[in-house]
Design a protein around this motif. Sequence first.
Motif, short mmCIF file in Angstrom:
data_model
loop_
_atom_site.label_atom_id
_atom_site.label_comp_id
_atom_site.label_asym_id
_atom_site.label_seq_id
_atom_site.Cartn_x
_atom_site.Cartn_y
_atom_site.Cartn_z
N ALA A 466 -5.67 4.27 8.42
CA ALA A 466 -5.20 5.65 8.57
C ALA A 466 -4.75 5.90 10.01
N GLN A 467 -5.17 5.02 10.91
CA GLN A 467 -4.76 5.20 12.30
C GLN A 467 -3.37 4.64 12.61
N LEU A 468 -2.85 3.86 11.67
CA LEU A 468 -1.54 3.25 11.94
C LEU A 468 -0.45 4.32 12.05
N SER A 469 0.53 4.06 12.91
CA SER A 469 1.61 5.04 13.06
C SER A 469 2.43 5.14 11.78
N THR A 470 2.31 4.13 10.92
CA THR A 470 3.09 4.16 9.68
C THR A 470 2.33 4.81 8.53
N PHE A 471 1.10 5.25 8.77
CA PHE A 471 0.32 5.86 7.69
C PHE A 471 0.97 7.17 7.26
N GLY A 472 1.29 7.25 5.99
CA GLY A 472 1.86 8.49 5.46
C GLY A 472 3.32 8.75 5.81
N ILE A 473 4.00 7.79 6.43
CA ILE A 473 5.41 8.09 6.78
C ILE A 473 6.32 8.07 5.56
N GLY A 474 5.79 7.65 4.44
CA GLY A 474 6.65 7.62 3.25
C GLY A 474 6.09 8.43 2.12
N ALA A 475 5.39 9.52 2.45
CA ALA A 475 4.74 10.31 1.40
C ALA A 475 5.76 10.95 0.47
N ASP A 476 6.96 11.16 0.97
CA ASP A 476 7.99 11.84 0.17
C ASP A 476 8.64 10.91 -0.85
N ILE A 477 8.31 9.63 -0.78
CA ILE A 477 8.95 8.66 -1.67
C ILE A 477 7.94 8.23 -2.73
N SER A 478 8.37 8.24 -3.98
CA SER A 478 7.42 7.96 -5.08
C SER A 478 7.01 6.48 -5.08
N GLU A 479 5.91 6.24 -5.76
CA GLU A 479 5.42 4.87 -5.85
C GLU A 479 6.47 3.96 -6.50
N ALA A 480 7.09 4.47 -7.54
CA ALA A 480 8.10 3.67 -8.25
C ALA A 480 9.26 3.34 -7.32
N GLN A 481 9.63 4.33 -6.51
CA GLN A 481 10.72 4.07 -5.57
C GLN A 481 10.32 3.00 -4.56
N TRP A 482 9.07 3.08 -4.12
CA TRP A 482 8.60 2.07 -3.17
C TRP A 482 8.62 0.69 -3.78
N ARG A 483 8.23 0.61 -5.05
CA ARG A 483 8.26 -0.69 -5.69
C ARG A 483 9.69 -1.24 -5.75
N GLY A 484 10.62 -0.33 -5.99
CA GLY A 484 12.03 -0.74 -5.99
C GLY A 484 12.45 -1.29 -4.64
N VAL A 485 12.01 -0.61 -3.58
CA VAL A 485 12.34 -1.06 -2.23
C VAL A 485 11.77 -2.46 -1.99
N LEU A 486 10.50 -2.64 -2.38
CA LEU A 486 9.86 -3.94 -2.15
C LEU A 486 10.51 -5.05 -2.99
N ARG A 487 10.87 -4.71 -4.23
CA ARG A 487 11.57 -5.71 -5.05
C ARG A 487 12.81 -6.22 -4.33
N GLN A 488 13.55 -5.26 -3.79
CA GLN A 488 14.78 -5.63 -3.09
C GLN A 488 14.47 -6.48 -1.86
N LEU A 489 13.48 -6.05 -1.09
CA LEU A 489 13.19 -6.78 0.14
C LEU A 489 12.73 -8.20 -0.16
N ILE A 490 11.97 -8.34 -1.25
CA ILE A 490 11.53 -9.69 -1.63
C ILE A 490 12.70 -10.48 -2.19
N ALA A 491 13.48 -9.81 -3.02
CA ALA A 491 14.62 -10.50 -3.61
C ALA A 491 15.58 -10.98 -2.53
N LEU A 492 15.78 -10.16 -1.52
CA LEU A 492 16.71 -10.52 -0.46
C LEU A 492 16.08 -11.48 0.54
N GLY A 493 14.81 -11.75 0.38
CA GLY A 493 14.16 -12.74 1.24
C GLY A 493 13.66 -12.18 2.56
N HIS A 494 13.73 -10.87 2.78
CA HIS A 494 13.24 -10.31 4.04
C HIS A 494 11.73 -10.27 4.07
N VAL A 495 11.13 -10.24 2.89
CA VAL A 495 9.67 -10.23 2.79
C VAL A 495 9.28 -11.34 1.81
#
Length: 601
Positions: A466-495
Amino acid sequence: MGVITDEPVRADPLSVLHEVYGYPAFRGAQQAIVEHAIAGGDALVLMPTGGGKSLCYQIPAIVRHRAGRGVTVVVSPLIALMHDQVGALDELGVPAAFLNSTLDGDEARRIERELLAGRLVMLYAAPERLLTPRFLAMLDSLHARGKLSAFAIDEAHCVSQWGHDFRAEYLGLSALHERYPSVPRLALTATADAHTRADIVQRLALDDARLFVSSFDRPNIRYTIVEKADPKAQLLRFLRDEHEDDAGIVYCQSRRKVEETAAWLVGEGVPALPYHAGLDADVRRRHQDRFLREDGLVMVATIAFGMGIDKPDVRFVAHLDLPKNIEGYYQETGRAGRDGLPADAWMAYGLQDVVNQRRMIDEGEAGDDYKRLQRDKLDALLGLAEAHDCRRVRLLAYFGEASEACGNCDNCLQPPATWDATEAARKALSCIYRFQQHGGLAFGAGHLIDVLRGKTTDKVRQHGHAQLSTFGIGADISEAQWRGVLRQLIALGHVRAEGEWHTLVLDESARAVLKGEVSLRLRQPSEARRARTERTTRRGAAGKAPPLPLDDEALQRFAALKAWRGEVAKAHNLPAYVVFHDATLAEMARAQPATLEALGS
Ligand code: ADP
Ligand code: ZN
């Protein structure tokens, strides 16, 4: 050399089509291919699954055999495929045989005698068999007598390491051309991107061969790809809304999942059977037979099921797991709607699929080049899955074919909303980076999304996230949207997702995204589109088979005819479609012929 004369071959391919096969007309490029092959030309034939490749070499084989040219040797990679083809030719009264390891010595000897006596029109064999000294000696003898008519090389993409189904034995096939340069060759495949195609030409020395590329479009197949939320429930809804009582295939990746899914469907009242390589050969044969013969069965299977399955009235192919690449997807979905009537290709995929497939590649035994190729192919498939424009345009483009929005895929029918995920991607990457900085640890997607959305879970407390500067910076984005973002990042090889827990680590290439040099536009996840999905479903239900628009009474007659057909098929132990195609029944239901004569027309 020189044994093949230039005398014209007498026997007309169209009468063979009528008399032997009972079909009224050639389809697409068939006629041109057949004529070219009869005249002794080499050819590379690219035709989608279900397009009718077999006739392209079988009719020339029959015509040339009648003209005294001898046997056509058909190279085929799979024993099951050979059995099916020879079985079908047998029924048609065409002398054909196969030589493979399932035959005992006596049978093999008998077939060899038939072959040498020139009685066979076609002989099927696997490449490794073909290239044995014993077999080559027989070919030499036939060739010397002018009785080696042609070679047909089926599933020709197996010769290419760039293909998805490379078989080292196929490489040896170039020897055929070197040994018998005057014997014409026909290479056929359903899956060849530009790279694979060039490879086939080079490895089989087909530079002078004529290329026949049929359109890969299967306009009657509707493509739909949904994000996984509750995949079983999604599948069931799809089956109930759009394919009640229809025959179809559900593909799963693992044997266990096949068993589970089949049992679960049966529990839900859907007649389903499992099929995978771990089942007894006996059970497999029985299930396959039932699928072919009975109406409305659902086969739940690994990709072990399908090659050589020629059931024209498969109304849907559903994927519960992501295939490895577009070639696989296309081949599997291509088993739907071979009769040309409306059919569905439906797939559910999710983040876990992407993670699994990437890991299977990364942890595989293959060399680096091959791994890179597999990753590229997976990326192309993910590109298709995440596409927000026409699926068919993308599919066809992959096979080198330009086209326009089709109007018969989910994206054309219900254009998805998109959102700019560039900033979100940067947030996710920097959060992974903070994890590493903070405690040197990596975490999985679930925890990452919790942190981004600012959820105070036990794990968050435990690691002080909870102390991280990134904690809660994406509260406005739904979980499903986040999964979409991660799918892309993994698919593109960035993660990369590593280890048993699929923990996420940054790749060097993530830098460009962090710097804002890469922009990302994603489809809006389906949760946000549920209302639309329901509309689609209703339309789907209304648009369900039969193939002709029928009024309510005609629909009742259609249903009654189908039930009658089921009984006749059972009584004669035949597949239902052999009795009558759906289209024929629909036409009867519509026209209501009163006399036998009217029915005949
Ligand atoms: P492929 O090998 O290209 O997947 P097949 O050769 O198995 O396709 O043919 C697919 C189906 O289409 C088969 O049921 C076949 O009998 C049928 N078929 C092929 N050509 C014709 C034609 N000209 N007219 C009617 N049916 C055809
Ligand atoms: Zn489309």
